[in-house]
Design a protein around this motif. Structure first.
Motif, mmCIF file in Angstrom:
data_model
loop_
_atom_site.group_PDB
_atom_site.id
_atom_site.type_symbol
_atom_site.label_atom_id
_atom_site.label_comp_id
_atom_site.label_asym_id
_atom_site.label_seq_id
_atom_site.Cartn_x
_atom_site.Cartn_y
_atom_site.Cartn_z
ATOM 1 N N TYR A 1 2.460 6.440 -0.316
ATOM 2 C CA TYR A 1 3.484 6.398 0.725
ATOM 3 C C TYR A 1 2.773 6.717 2.026
ATOM 4 C CZ TYR A 1 7.887 7.693 3.134
ATOM 5 O OH TYR A 1 8.956 7.769 3.986
ATOM 6 N N TYR A 2 2.844 5.802 2.991
ATOM 7 C CA TYR A 2 2.147 6.043 4.252
ATOM 8 C C TYR A 2 2.842 5.340 5.408
ATOM 9 C CZ TYR A 2 -0.189 1.442 3.743
ATOM 10 O OH TYR A 2 -0.461 0.108 3.608
ATOM 11 N N THR A 3 2.509 5.778 6.622
ATOM 12 C CA THR A 3 3.039 5.167 7.832
ATOM 13 C C THR A 3 2.182 3.956 8.157
ATOM 14 O OG1 THR A 3 3.694 7.363 8.609
ATOM 15 C CG2 THR A 3 3.664 5.579 10.238
ATOM 16 N N ALA A 4 2.785 2.780 8.090
ATOM 17 C CA ALA A 4 2.075 1.535 8.382
ATOM 18 C C ALA A 4 2.147 1.259 9.873
ATOM 19 C CB ALA A 4 2.692 0.384 7.596
ATOM 20 N N MET A 5 1.128 0.595 10.380
ATOM 21 C CA MET A 5 1.055 0.277 11.803
ATOM 22 C C MET A 5 1.415 -1.187 12.076
ATOM 23 S SD MET A 5 0.074 3.198 12.869
ATOM 24 C CE MET A 5 -0.436 2.843 14.525
ATOM 25 N N GLN A 6 1.182 -2.061 11.117
ATOM 26 C CA GLN A 6 1.410 -3.485 11.300
ATOM 27 C C GLN A 6 2.900 -3.769 11.417
ATOM 28 O OE1 GLN A 6 0.108 -2.114 8.515
ATOM 29 N NE2 GLN A 6 -2.069 -2.515 8.614
ATOM 30 N N GLY A 7 3.287 -4.512 12.451
ATOM 31 C CA GLY A 7 4.690 -4.860 12.626
ATOM 32 C C GLY A 7 5.544 -3.721 13.145
ATOM 33 N N GLY A 8 4.933 -2.780 13.828
ATOM 34 C CA GLY A 8 5.666 -1.608 14.311
ATOM 35 C C GLY A 8 5.542 -0.461 13.330
ATOM 36 N N ARG A 9 5.599 0.729 13.815
ATOM 37 C CA ARG A 9 5.413 1.903 12.955
ATOM 38 C C ARG A 9 6.614 2.093 12.034
ATOM 39 N NH1 ARG A 9 1.966 6.117 16.647
ATOM 40 N NH2 ARG A 9 0.501 4.515 17.288
ATOM 41 N N HIS A 10 6.313 2.117 10.748
ATOM 42 C CA HIS A 10 7.324 2.307 9.716
ATOM 43 C C HIS A 10 6.638 2.851 8.481
ATOM 44 C CE1 HIS A 10 5.510 -1.581 8.867
ATOM 45 N NE2 HIS A 10 5.926 -1.431 7.619
ATOM 46 N N ASN A 11 7.397 3.451 7.597
ATOM 47 C CA ASN A 11 6.815 3.969 6.365
ATOM 48 C C ASN A 11 6.860 2.891 5.290
ATOM 49 O OD1 ASN A 11 6.097 6.515 7.362
ATOM 50 N ND2 ASN A 11 8.186 7.251 7.122
ATOM 51 N N ARG A 12 5.891 2.986 4.391
ATOM 52 C CA ARG A 12 5.675 1.936 3.390
ATOM 53 C C ARG A 12 5.283 2.589 2.065
ATOM 54 N NH1 ARG A 12 1.040 -2.060 5.153
ATOM 55 N NH2 ARG A 12 2.821 -3.181 5.997
ATOM 56 N N ILE A 13 5.640 1.918 0.987
ATOM 57 C CA ILE A 13 5.129 2.283 -0.333
ATOM 58 C C ILE A 13 4.328 1.097 -0.843
ATOM 59 C CG2 ILE A 13 5.671 2.915 -2.713
ATOM 60 C CD1 ILE A 13 8.281 4.098 -1.648
ATOM 61 N N SER A 14 3.097 1.380 -1.231
ATOM 62 C CA SER A 14 2.215 0.343 -1.779
ATOM 63 C C SER A 14 1.675 0.806 -3.121
ATOM 64 C CB SER A 14 1.035 0.075 -0.841
ATOM 65 O OG SER A 14 1.445 -0.624 0.298
#
Length: 185
Positions: A91-104
């Protein structure tokens, strides 16, 4: 008793053992893999591995993130069938496409992630300008993965922000996250 910036004395009957030194960044989360390795998230994006008591020099993976405030690499969990599929969830804060949290999800290749194995599973809504209360806890229950998103109080009962949510790992987290009944309201 826990003290911060205060006494380092331990209560009678307790001992202190340092398990790992020399992390590059601020540790935010950690989890033991079923095979006994310790995976440590550093806020700036590195997942470090401790194997047989030794911090490995090469990170498991480095994700592109920001360490502004309480954002960054914030959570790690292992699939219940990790021994056979090698899946690690972050779970991390993604930068691509605007700052948002992501699960990968990443697949292991020894002590590092298999190159190109990141599968983006959940893209959470855009973050506000506030850099605190970003959530990030990931845990597997008997039939789903549980977590929490950043704290943005919402009056909408179906909003994921500021609430706990769950998703099924059976299909590789392919369906949209849903709110448990106990947290919607």
């Amino acid at each position: 008793r826990v003290t911060f910036g205060g006494s380092t004395d331990l209560p009678s009957g307790f001992s202190r053992s340092i398990y790992v030194n020399h992390l590059i960044g601020q540790g935010t989360a950690m989890a033991w893999s079923p095979d006994g390795r310790l995976f440590i998230c550093e806020q700036g994006g590195n997942v470090r591995v401790v194997k047989n008591g030794t911090l490995l020099s090469t990170p498991f993976v480095t994700v592109k993130t920001t360490d502004d405030g309480e954002r960054g690499l914030l959570g790690v969990a292992f699939h219940p069938q990790f021994a056979s599929n090698g899946w690690v969830y972050l779970y991390y804060t993604a930068m691509q496409g605007g700052r948002h949290n992501r699960i990968s999800r990443f697949t292991t290749n020894g002590d590092v992630a298999q190159a190109g194995s990141e599968a983006v599973l959940v893209e959470l809504p855009a973050l506000s300008s506030a850099t605190n209360h970003n959530g990030g806890a990931l845990h597997f229950g008997p039939d789903d993965i549980n977590g929490s998103d950043c704290f943005h109080p919402s009056l909408r009962q179906n909003a994921i922000a500021g609430r706990r949510w769950r998703n099924s790992p059976v299909r590789g987290l392919t369906r949209p996250a849903r709110l448990p009944r106990s947290s919607a309201g």
